[in-house]
Write a protein that holds these residues in place. Structure first.
Motif, short mmCIF file in Angstrom:
data_model
loop_
_atom_site.label_atom_id
_atom_site.label_comp_id
_atom_site.label_asym_id
_atom_site.label_seq_id
_atom_site.Cartn_x
_atom_site.Cartn_y
_atom_site.Cartn_z
N LYS A 1 0.83 -1.21 0.00
CA LYS A 1 0.00 0.00 0.00
C LYS A 1 0.86 1.26 0.00
O LYS A 1 0.52 2.26 -0.63
N VAL A 2 1.99 1.21 0.71
CA VAL A 2 2.91 2.36 0.73
C VAL A 2 3.51 2.57 -0.66
O VAL A 2 3.63 3.71 -1.14
N ILE A 3 3.88 1.49 -1.33
CA ILE A 3 4.43 1.58 -2.68
C ILE A 3 3.39 2.13 -3.64
O ILE A 3 3.69 2.98 -4.50
N GLU A 4 2.16 1.67 -3.52
CA GLU A 4 1.09 2.16 -4.41
C GLU A 4 0.84 3.65 -4.19
O GLU A 4 0.59 4.38 -5.17
N ARG A 5 0.92 4.11 -2.96
CA ARG A 5 0.78 5.56 -2.72
C ARG A 5 1.95 6.32 -3.34
O ARG A 5 1.77 7.42 -3.89
#
Length: 466
Positions: A216-220
């Motif tokens: 999720k951090v990478i997608e943000r």
């Protein structure tokens, strides 16, 4: 007693195995058709991390004004960048050659083909046709990129990772097929170097199979970088339109055309065994293309070993090197076996991501009682000083024994920090062991200590509701 051993392949599995064999007193011949060091050193791990470091430096220069430091507009000389990257590769591959020579390993160039269980014919190289006989033979032939229908990698219009690491110019718009770690590493790198980037991923999200909280951090981050990530998307074909390339893709069930300057296909790799003549040695690959091995890396033909990508998942250089050391020990008569509790995985996205041990989903599938603790880099003084505060360290532990089951990190330099977690799991450490260990201040590894404290709701530098 000294053995005569033939090692086929000089990548991270093969050359490590060969050197250890020589150290243990064996006569070693290494067969390599391409450059020493294999995919990793030449067109994989090393050159990609060099270019990723360059992209990160360029990105830092753009944001240095926050620190009160200003530059002129950064420019990229692609020729010099690739030349610098190639120089690093050259030093490392030259080093491998020197190590093999200094240890008395003979290197024979060409394609290897079994002509019998103990004989290998080498042809097509500068040495001419050579027949080698070994008391033991080690297969370390690695892997090659997968081509999907309609997107054969010609390294001109459609790059594989190999072409993506040797650009002659930075594409204005890059379409990346595959949202796994290779696609995102290179896609984010090109974004920092100035490309508009669109990623096409067949699954519902980025980095399938990885710890979702980290993903999720990478997608943000992808959104912050203005990288378009199209999920549930299948690339179907491409065509030229003047100087442009038009990619046709099925996006969530609807067809869409995407005009770009370059296509990069990174849908995975497959084990390489073509032309080896495995049947002449009494061997065959399984339905996934791998050679099956036992805990000592022996194939079903006891004197033939397989290591690295060709021996099964995970297809990681460090796993192959470990297998090479085990195979060398076993061949030399030592009572060794591939007995590891965990293999770390590192992903050089922005921010970086690293994992070792079980994911939370895997723990749930096993029906284990567990606890988790996380510590954000936003609360780390060292991360603040680096201007890299996205991400966290997450620890998963056995609720009954306190033993560490998995550690997952996303944030600054976590590809370095994961080593502590790997050692902890390998040694059977508990969360308390990590929490009670003094970590130097101010450093990024303090996040590991604080995450361990957080498992028991005792973290000092974040508030945890009782």
């Amino acid at each position: 007693m000294s053995k005569n051993v033939v090692v086929i392949g000089a990548g991270p599995a093969g050359y490590v195995c060969a050197i250890r064999l020589a150290q243990l007193g064996n006569q070693v011949t290494v067969v390599e058709k391409d450059a020493l060091g294999g995919t990793c050193l030449n067109v994989g791990c090393i050159p990609s991390k060099a270019l990723i470091a360059a992209g990160a430096l360029l990105d830092k220069a753009r944001h240095a004004e926050t620190m009160g430091i200003t530059f002129g507009t950064p420019k990229v000389d692609v020729g010099k960048l690739v030349e610098w990257k190639s120089a690093i590769v050259g030093k490392l591959t030259g080093g491998v050659g020197g190590l093999l020579k200094n240890h008395g390993c003979k290197v024979v160039r060409g394609d290897a083909t079994f002509t019998g269980p103990k004989t290998v014919k080498v042809s097509g190289g500068a040495d001419g046709d050579v027949t080698l006989t070994g008391d033991h033979i080690v297969i370390a032939t690695g892997s090659v990129p997968i081509n999907i229908p309609g997107f054969t990698c010609d390294e001109k219009d459609v790059w594989s990772s190999t072409g993506g690491l040797a650009p002659t110019e930075i594409p204005g718009h890059l379409v990346v097929i595959g949202g796994g770690y290779i696609g995102l590493e290179l896609g984010m790198m090109y974004s920092k170097l100035g490309s508009k980037v669109t990623v096409l991923e067949a699954s519902p999200g980025a980095l399938p199979g990885q710890e979702r909280d980290c993903v999720k951090v990478i997608e943000r981050s992808l959104k912050k970088m203005k990288i378009e990530m199209l999920t549930k998307t299948f690339a179907k074909s491409w065509k030229k339109k003047g100087s442009k390339t038009v990619v046709s893709a099925e996006v969530d069930g609807k067809m869409r055309e995407i005009e770009c300057d370059q296509v990069l296909s990174t849908v995975g790799r497959r084990p390489f065994t073509e032309g080896l003549g495995l049947d002449k040695a009494g061997l065959a690959v399984n339905d996934r293309g791998f050679l099956e091995v036992d805990s000592q890396l022996r194939t079903k033909v006891p004197h033939i070993f397989a290591i690295g990508d060709v021996a099964g998942q995970p297809m990681l250089a460090h796993k192959g090197s470990k297998e090479g050391l085990v195979a060398a020990a076993v061949i030399s008569g030592q009572p060794d076996e591939y007995d590891v509790r965990c293999v770390p995985a590192v992903i050089f996205t922005s921010p970086e991501m690293a994992s070792v041990g079980l994911t939370e989903d895997q723990v749930k599938e096993k029906g284990l009682e567990y606890k988790t603790g996380s510590f954000p880099f936003a609360a780390s003084g060292r991360a603040m000083s680096l201007m890299e505060t996205d991400g966290f360290v997450k620890i998963i532990s056995d609720a009954k024994t306190d033993e560490i089951l998995g550690v997952h990190m996303v944030g600054p330099e976590v590809t370095e920090l994961i080593a502590e977690a790997t050692l902890a799991i390998e040694m059977g450490a508990t969360v308390e062991d990590i929490a009670r260990t003094i970590h130097a201040h101010p450093t990024l590894p303090e996040a590991m200590m604080e995450a361990a404290e957080a498992v028991h709701k005792m973290a000092v530098h974040i508030y945890q509701k009782p």
